[in-house]
Design an enzyme around this catalytic site. Structure first.
Site, mmCIF file in Angstrom:
data_model
loop_
_atom_site.group_PDB
_atom_site.id
_atom_site.type_symbol
_atom_site.label_atom_id
_atom_site.label_comp_id
_atom_site.label_asym_id
_atom_site.label_seq_id
_atom_site.Cartn_x
_atom_site.Cartn_y
_atom_site.Cartn_z
ATOM 1 N N LYS A 171 121.198 53.644 60.753
ATOM 2 C CA LYS A 171 120.482 53.663 62.033
ATOM 3 C C LYS A 171 120.130 52.239 62.460
ATOM 4 O O LYS A 171 119.556 51.470 61.698
ATOM 5 C CB LYS A 171 119.188 54.472 61.909
ATOM 6 C CG LYS A 171 118.464 54.609 63.247
ATOM 7 C CD LYS A 171 117.070 55.196 63.098
ATOM 8 C CE LYS A 171 116.014 54.150 62.878
ATOM 9 N NZ LYS A 171 115.851 53.187 63.999
ATOM 10 N N VAL A 183 106.148 50.194 57.195
ATOM 11 C CA VAL A 183 107.141 51.279 57.126
ATOM 12 C C VAL A 183 107.736 51.352 55.719
ATOM 13 O O VAL A 183 107.992 52.443 55.199
ATOM 14 C CB VAL A 183 108.234 51.106 58.210
ATOM 15 C CG1 VAL A 183 109.349 52.119 58.017
ATOM 16 C CG2 VAL A 183 107.632 51.258 59.605
ATOM 17 N N GLU A 211 113.533 45.745 51.775
ATOM 18 C CA GLU A 211 113.464 44.313 52.068
ATOM 19 C C GLU A 211 112.471 44.169 53.210
ATOM 20 O O GLU A 211 112.748 44.572 54.328
ATOM 21 C CB GLU A 211 114.874 43.823 52.429
ATOM 22 C CG GLU A 211 115.048 42.353 52.137
ATOM 23 C CD GLU A 211 114.715 41.554 53.350
ATOM 24 O OE1 GLU A 211 113.540 41.113 53.433
ATOM 25 O OE2 GLU A 211 115.584 41.373 54.197
ATOM 26 N N CYS A 244 112.387 37.315 58.295
ATOM 27 C CA CYS A 244 111.450 37.686 57.236
ATOM 28 C C CYS A 244 111.230 36.524 56.269
ATOM 29 O O CYS A 244 110.171 36.408 55.671
ATOM 30 C CB CYS A 244 111.937 38.913 56.497
ATOM 31 S SG CYS A 244 113.677 38.806 56.064
ATOM 32 N N GLU A 288 101.919 38.135 58.293
ATOM 33 C CA GLU A 288 103.222 37.829 58.891
ATOM 34 C C GLU A 288 103.119 37.909 60.413
ATOM 35 O O GLU A 288 102.602 38.883 60.951
ATOM 36 C CB GLU A 288 104.266 38.832 58.400
ATOM 37 C CG GLU A 288 105.644 38.551 58.961
ATOM 38 C CD GLU A 288 106.720 39.488 58.409
ATOM 39 O OE1 GLU A 288 106.541 40.719 58.489
ATOM 40 O OE2 GLU A 288 107.732 38.967 57.911
#
Ligand code: NAI
Ligand code: MG
Length: 487
Positions: A193, A249, A267, A301, A398
Site C-alpha cells: 500500500k 503507527v 522502520e 527519518c 521528530e
C-alpha cells in the site's frame, strides 16, 4: 532574494528558470487498484485526489481500497504464491527482478518527474537519488535470488508466503523498492500500500510489473489511508508485515501482530545527532549538515536534525552554516536548480509550523533563510534553532521538516551521552579528521547507521534500520533478506 547579514556579496546568483520538461510523462486521470495482474475498481467505489503540493492542483483520482479489496489482494497473492511463484526456480525469479530493474532505468525520467509532481521533492533528488537507487535495489536483490544458500550457509532458507507492506510518502518509489525487491528475491508474494499523498509512482511501478510479465498476483498494489493499512496488518493470511512510517503507527502495528505468527520489521522515526569536532574539515561538514537536514525538505527519518558543534568552532561553523542556508533556493521542485522543494502536504506543514512555534516559545533563537516563497503550495524556509537544551521538545521530538536544533559540547564523552539521550536511535553523523574518534563514536552510539564525514548516503548493499523507538529489523544488504525467510 535576501542578503545574508554576514555576507558581503549577493549569496544567490540570479539563475534563469530551468524546469524539467513534463511533456514526456504518461498519467491517467484515474487509477484503479492493481490486483491479480489486473486494474480493478475499488469495491468502496470511492476515489480520493492526489495533489501536487507545489501547486495544490489535483493530479489524478486514486482508488480507495477497503477491507474487501485488501482481501482480494491477499487472496490473489496467496494464489500466485501457491500456484506459480513458489514453484518457479530461484534463477527464473531473479530474471523477473532484473527485468523490473531495467524497466525502471528505461523509464527513469518519467518516474522522477511523477515523483516530484506527486510528493513535492526536488527533481534533482528524484532524478539522482530516488529513482536510480530504486533500480539499484532491484538489481541488487535480483542477484541474491539464486544465492540464498550462500547467504545462509548450512541453513534451509524458505519463503514466508504473503508479505504485507506499508510505505510512507517521503520516498515512495524507493521505499517500494526496498520492500518489494527482497520479498520477491526470497520467493514471497506481495500486497503493498502506498501513502495517501503519494500513490502515483507505485501505480507506475505496476505498469513496469505488467511490462516485465511478472505472473499475475505476485505483486498487488493498493492505495488508501490508515484503514487500508490496518486491513493489511490484520489480515489472517498475511505472513509478514513490513512497515515504514511514524512511531505511533508502528506501535499500533506491533500491538496488532502480538499473538500471531506474523514476522514484522518496523522502520520508524528518528532524531539523528550530527556531530562536528573541531578538527573536522569544516566546509565539508557544513555541506554535510545542510544535506543532512535540508535534503528532501527534512522529510527523512534519518535526517541529521540535532547538530552538535564542538565549542571551539561553534562561531565559525554557525556563520558558515547560515551563509550556506541563505544561498539555498526554495521553490519549484521541478526546477533543476531548486534545493528545497514543497512540503509534502498541508498536514505535514502544519506539524512543522507547530514545532517552529514550540521552539520559539521554549526560548530558542531562530534563524531562517530570507528568500521569497511561492504564493501557492506548501513551503517552509530552512530553519535553525540555537539556545536549545537537551529537554527542549524541538530536540527530543521528530519534526520531519527542514528544522535543525543546534547544541554545543566540549568532550567526546559529553557528546556521546547527549547524542544518545533520545528515544530514537536510527542514525548519526560524525565529522572529524581522526579515525580513532570515528571508531570510538561508532561503537558507543546507539544508532543503526553512523555516517563518518558524509551524510545521507545510501547503498543497496548496506543494511538500514534502528534501535529503540526507531524500530527493529534491517532493510538492505544481506541483512534485508532475513526478515523474509524462515531459516
Ligand atoms: P503514518 O505513520 O500515519 O503513515 C505511514 C503509512 O502508514 C501510510 O501509508 C499510512 O497510510 C499508513 N497507516 C496509517 N495508519 C495506519 C494503521 N493504523 N495501520 C496501518 N497503516 C497505517 O505517518 P504520517 O501521518 O504520514 O506522518 C506523521 C509523522 O510520522 C511525520 O511527521 C513523521 O514524523 C513520521 N513519519 C516517519 C516516516 C519515516 O520514514 N520513518 C515516514 C512518514 C512519516
Ligand atoms: Mg500527492
Amino acid at each position: 532574494m535576501g542578503k545574508s547579514p554576514t555576507l558581503e556579496f549577493d549569496s544567490k546568483w540570479d539563475l534563469s528558470p530551468a524546469p524539467e520538461s513534463t511533456g514526456h510523462i504518461n498519467l491517467k486521470d484515474q487509477y484503479d487498484l492493481f490486483i491479480g495482474g489486473k486494474w480493478v475498481k475499488p469495491s468502496s467505489k470511492k476515489y480520493f485526489d492526489t495533489i501536487n503540493p507545489a501547486t495544490e492542483k489535483v493530479i489524478a483520482k486514486v482508488a480507495e481500497a477497503n477491507e474487501k479489496d485488501v482481501n482480494r489482494a491477499v487472496q490473489s497473492a496467496r494464489k500466485a504464491y501457491n500456484e506459480v511463484w513458489s514453484k518457479l526456480s530461484a534463477g527464473e525469479r531473479g530474471k523477473y527482478i532484473y527485468r523490473i530493474a531495467r524497466l525502471i532505468q528505461e523509464r527513469a525520467r518519467e518516474f522522477s518527474v511523477i515523483e516530484t509532481m506527486d510528493g513535492g521533492k526536488v527533481i534533482r533528488e528524484s532524478r539522482d537519488v530516488d529513482v536510480p537507487l530504486a533500480a539499484a535495489h532491484f538489481f541488487y536483490y535480483a542477484g541474491w535470488a539464486d544465492k540464498l544458500k550462500y547467504a545462509f550457509p548450512n541453513r534451509n532458507p524458505q519463503p514466508l508466503g504473503v508479505a504485507g507492506q506499508i510505505i510512507p510518502w517521503n520516498f515512495p518509489l524507493l521505499m517500494a523498492a526496498w520492500k518489494i525487491a527482497p520479498a520477491l528475491a526470497t520467493g514471497n508474494t506481495v500486497v503493498i500500500k502506498s501513502a495517501e499523498t503519494t500513490p502515483l509512482t507505485l501505480y507506475k511501478l505496476a505498469e513496469v510489473i505488467e511490462s516485465a510479465g511478472l505472473p499475475p498476483g505476485v505483486v498487488n498494489i493498493v492505495s488508501g489511508a490508515g484503514e487500508t493499512g490496518a486491513a493489511i496488518v490484520n489480515h489472517r493470511d498475511v505472513n509478514k508485515i513490513a512497515f515504514t512510517g511514524s512511531t505511533g503507527v508502528g506501535k499500533i502495528i506491533q500491538r496488532a501482530v502480538v499473538g500471531t505468527n506474523k514476522k514484522t520489521t518496523l522502520e520508524l522515526g528518528g532524531k539523528a545527532a550530527n556531530i562536528v569536532f573541531e578538527d573536522a574539515p569544516l566546509d565539508q561538514a557544513v555541506e554535510g549538515i545542510i544535506n543532512g537536514i535540508y535534503f528532501n525538505q527534512g522529510h527523512v527519518c534519518c535526517a541529521g536534525s540535532r547538530l552538535f558543534i564542538q565549542e571551539s568552532v561553534k562561531d565559525i561553523v554557525l556563520r558558515k552554516l547560515q551563509d550556506r542556508m541563505e544561498s539555498l533556493i526554495v521553490g519549484d521542485p521541478m526546477d533543476k536548480n531548486t534545493d528545497i522543494g514543497a512540503i509534502n502536504s498541508k498536514e505535514q506543514l502544519g506539524i512543522i509550523k507547530k514545532y517552529i512555534e514550540v521552539g520559539k516559545k521554549e526560548g530558542a533563537t531562530m534563524y531562517q533563510n530570507t528568500c521569497d516563497l511561492p504564493k501557492k503550495g506548501y513551503w517552509c524556509r530552512p530553519t535553525l534553532f540555537t539556545n536549545v537544551s537537551q529537554s527542549s521538545r524541538i530536540v527530543q521530538e521528530e519534526i520531519f521538516g527542514p528544522v535543525l536544533a543546534v547544541q554545543t559540547f566540549r568532550t567526546i564523552d559529553e557528546v556521546i551521552s547527549k547524542a544518545n539521550n533520545s528515544p530514537y536511535g536510527l542514525s548519526a553523523g560524525v565529522w572529524t579528521d581522526k579515525g580513532s574518534k570515528i571508531f570510538n563514536l561508532t561503537s558507543q552510539m546507539k544508532a543503526g547507521i553512523v555516517w563518518a564525514n558524509s551524510y545521507n548516503k545510501f547503498d543497496p548493499t548496506s543494511p538500514f534500520g534502528g534501535y529503540k523507538e526507531s524500530g527493529f529489523g534491517r532493510e538492505g544488504g544481506l541483512h534485508g533478506l532475513k526478515p523474509y525467510l524462515n531459516l
